[in-house]
Design an enzyme around this catalytic site. Structure first.
Site, PDB file in Angstrom:
ATOM      1  N   LYS A 215       0.841  -1.204   0.000  1.00 36.39           N
ATOM      2  CA  LYS A 215       0.000   0.000   0.000  1.00 36.39           C
ATOM      3  C   LYS A 215       0.873   1.249   0.000  1.00 36.39           C
ATOM      4  O   LYS A 215       1.846   1.330   0.763  1.00 36.39           O
ATOM      5  CB  LYS A 215      -0.897  -0.041   1.237  1.00 36.39           C
ATOM      6  CG  LYS A 215      -1.876   1.122   1.398  1.00 36.39           C
ATOM      7  CD  LYS A 215      -2.674   0.909   2.666  1.00 36.39           C
ATOM      8  CE  LYS A 215      -3.626   2.054   2.977  1.00 36.39           C
ATOM      9  NZ  LYS A 215      -4.370   1.801   4.236  1.00 36.39           N
TER      10      LYS A 215
ATOM     11  N   SER B  74      -9.049   2.226   3.960  1.00 35.25           N
ATOM     12  CA  SER B  74      -8.223   2.867   2.962  1.00 35.25           C
ATOM     13  C   SER B  74      -7.310   1.894   2.197  1.00 35.25           C
ATOM     14  O   SER B  74      -6.610   2.314   1.271  1.00 35.25           O
ATOM     15  CB  SER B  74      -7.365   3.942   3.624  1.00 35.25           C
ATOM     16  OG  SER B  74      -6.485   3.389   4.585  1.00 35.25           O
TER      17      SER B  74
ATOM     18  N   SER C 209      -9.177   0.260   8.237  1.00 34.96           N
ATOM     19  CA  SER C 209      -8.686   0.255   6.853  1.00 34.96           C
ATOM     20  C   SER C 209      -8.179  -1.079   6.346  1.00 34.96           C
ATOM     21  O   SER C 209      -7.927  -1.228   5.153  1.00 34.96           O
ATOM     22  CB  SER C 209      -7.587   1.312   6.694  1.00 34.96           C
ATOM     23  OG  SER C 209      -8.134   2.594   6.805  1.00 34.96           O
TER      24      SER C 209
END
Length: 473
Positions: free
Chosen positions: A72, A148, A172
């Site tokens: 990520k 996220s 997230s």
């Protein structure tokens, strides 16, 4: 077997046995990304040539040798790629060194192929940044992938890679896991280090790990990434008695557990009846496994826990933006940040030290209050989300009011366990009336990852889920 048939642990075993080579696995992952990413926009940075060169030079021998993965682009750095944080302000922030968790992934033998999409600075539970564009849900391209860690979740759900890095500051890992039919566990605060990126007050709420299609993959990632570094402010290096590794915990029965079933929030949004029904169905699965389920009231006030989380994240956001502007040697420009991020900066930028200290004390009290529930139950079971997987634009950082009004609909059950630091996991359990996945959420006391993973393995065997999502064309 095809590449997408393997989870990470299975792929590593196949490579060790000679069933296929690490290069073949890497090439298959690259081919899959190139095929699907134009539609899904999950991967935002690539290092294919470097990855293949690392494979050809010989990978470290570890538990996940040859397994391709993605990182990520928030909370972890990959040398040679920008850690964009989904923000125009960091679009050209190219890193020269891997962060500690990326080094540990490579030390375990993993092959890092690139970086995945995230909303700006992780401030939304839907992955729709201006910088990279939205990542839709693969099962319905009009709907959200969650956030996220939405890019990582979509990449794993569609078989681009079997497992990918993710992190969780308010849900997230667990929110996109629920939206994409994946397993995701947020470890205890301090279990996995953030070095070299100090996260200020958000370190109280943020945790690093992964999203995966199987429980054993997340357990293997936790073994590979956990362990404190000297000087870590928040440390949690001790595992539960009897667990030599987290993977070992999967082979042990968790014992007969008393499960506290929570299906409604206190001072929070209503929960969709379909999600309540799925959570009650999960409770019946647990009862069938010999556990006792008792209904309880949520031992936290949603409004106050979200306010505390928001204040700590707001304080961290302020310092993060100020540091970046100092690096660039300029003032903030109108197009540097999206409207919601800018609104947060304006709202929290005037916090005083006394306000932050008061919030920290409130978090400590909240953690003690929530932990009292474990005097009567061993774990809690809740829905992961309050609403079915929403459409893209439901949370729109160009319209800050959507996040103020609706954010808790996705994070109402997840965010409190970032504030308290406790481990929590989302497991897939069925689909909603739109044909999209439903996640159920299991939480334990601080340090109980081994127990949670053992319970998750039981649940996975009793109520298995689809492993690879078909892509809506």
């Amino acid at each position: 077997m095809s590449f997408t048939s393997y989870d990470a642990v299975g792929l590593a075993a196949a490579i060790r046995s000679g069933e296929l080579s690490a290069r073949e696995a890497t090439e298959a992952a690259i081919e899959r990304i190139e095929e699907l990413n134009p539609t899904l926009n999950a991967v935002v940075g690539t290092r294919y040539e470097e990855a293949l060169a690392e494979v050809d030079a010989g990978l470290p021998q570890g538990p996940l040798t040859g397994v391709p993965t993605l990182v990520k682009t928030l909370g972890a750095d990959v040398a040679g790629l920008p850690t964009t944080r989904g923000s125009r302000l960091w679009a050209d922030d190219v890193k020269t060194e891997d962060s500690e968790i990326v080094r540990r992934m490579k030390a375990a033998g993993m092959v890092v192929l690139g970086t995945t999409n995230t909303p700006e600075l992780g401030k939304s539970a839907s992955t729709e940044p201006v910088l990279h564009g939205p990542t839709p849900n693969p099962r319905d391209l009009t709907r959200s992938a969650g956030g996220s860690s939405g890019g990582s979740a979509v990449a794993v759900a569609t078989g681009m890679v079997p497992v990918a890095h993710a992190n969780d500051g308010g849900g997230s890992i667990r929110i996109p896991a629920a939206a994409n039919g994946l397993f995701g566990i947020k470890p205890s605060r301090g279990r996995v280090p953030n070095f070299p990126n100090p996260m200020a007050f958000s370190n109280l709420t943020s945790a690093q790990l992964a999203v995966s299609r199987t429980v054993r993959d997340s357990a293997a990632m936790l073994d590979a990434l956990s362990g404190n570094l000297p000087g870590d402010v928040f440390g949690f290096g001790v595992r539960e008695p009897g667990a030599t590794t987290f993977v070992d915990a999967l082979g042990r029965e968790p014992g007969r557990l008393r499960v506290g079933l929570v299906t409604a929030l206190v001072n929070g949004p209503d929960v969709d009846p379909e999600l309540v029904e799925a959570t009650r169905s999960a409770a019946k699965v647990l009862e069938g496994l010999g556990h006792e389920v008792v209904e309880i009231t949520a031992p936290w006030d949603t409004a106050s826990s979200m306010a505390a989380s928001g204040l700590l994240m707001g304080a961290s956001l302020t310092t993060t933006v100020q540091k970046r502007l100092a690096e660039l040697g300029r003032e903030l420009r109108e197009d540097d940040l999206e409207p919601f991020t800018r609104a947060m900066l304006d709202f929290y930028g005037t916090l005083t030290g006394a306000q932050v200290a008061e919030a920290l004390a409130g978090v400590e009290q909240l953690s003690w209050n929530v932990a009292q529930v474990y005097d009567t139950v061993d774990v809690m079971l809740t829905p992961t989300l309050c609403v079915k997987v929403p459409e893209l634009g439901f949370l729109d950082m160009q319209r800050p009011e959507t996040l103020w009004e609706r954010g808790t609909m996705l994070s109402g059950f997840t965010g409190v366990f970032n504030v308290t630091g406790a481990p929590a996991m989302s497991l897939p359990h069925g689909t909603d009336s739109n044909g999209l996945p439903i996640g159920v959420h299991v939480v334990g006391p601080l340090g109980s990852e081994a127990r949670l993973l053992s319970l998750a393995a039981q649940f996975e065997a009793a109520a298995p889920w689809e492993l690879v999502a078909s892509v809506d064309r």
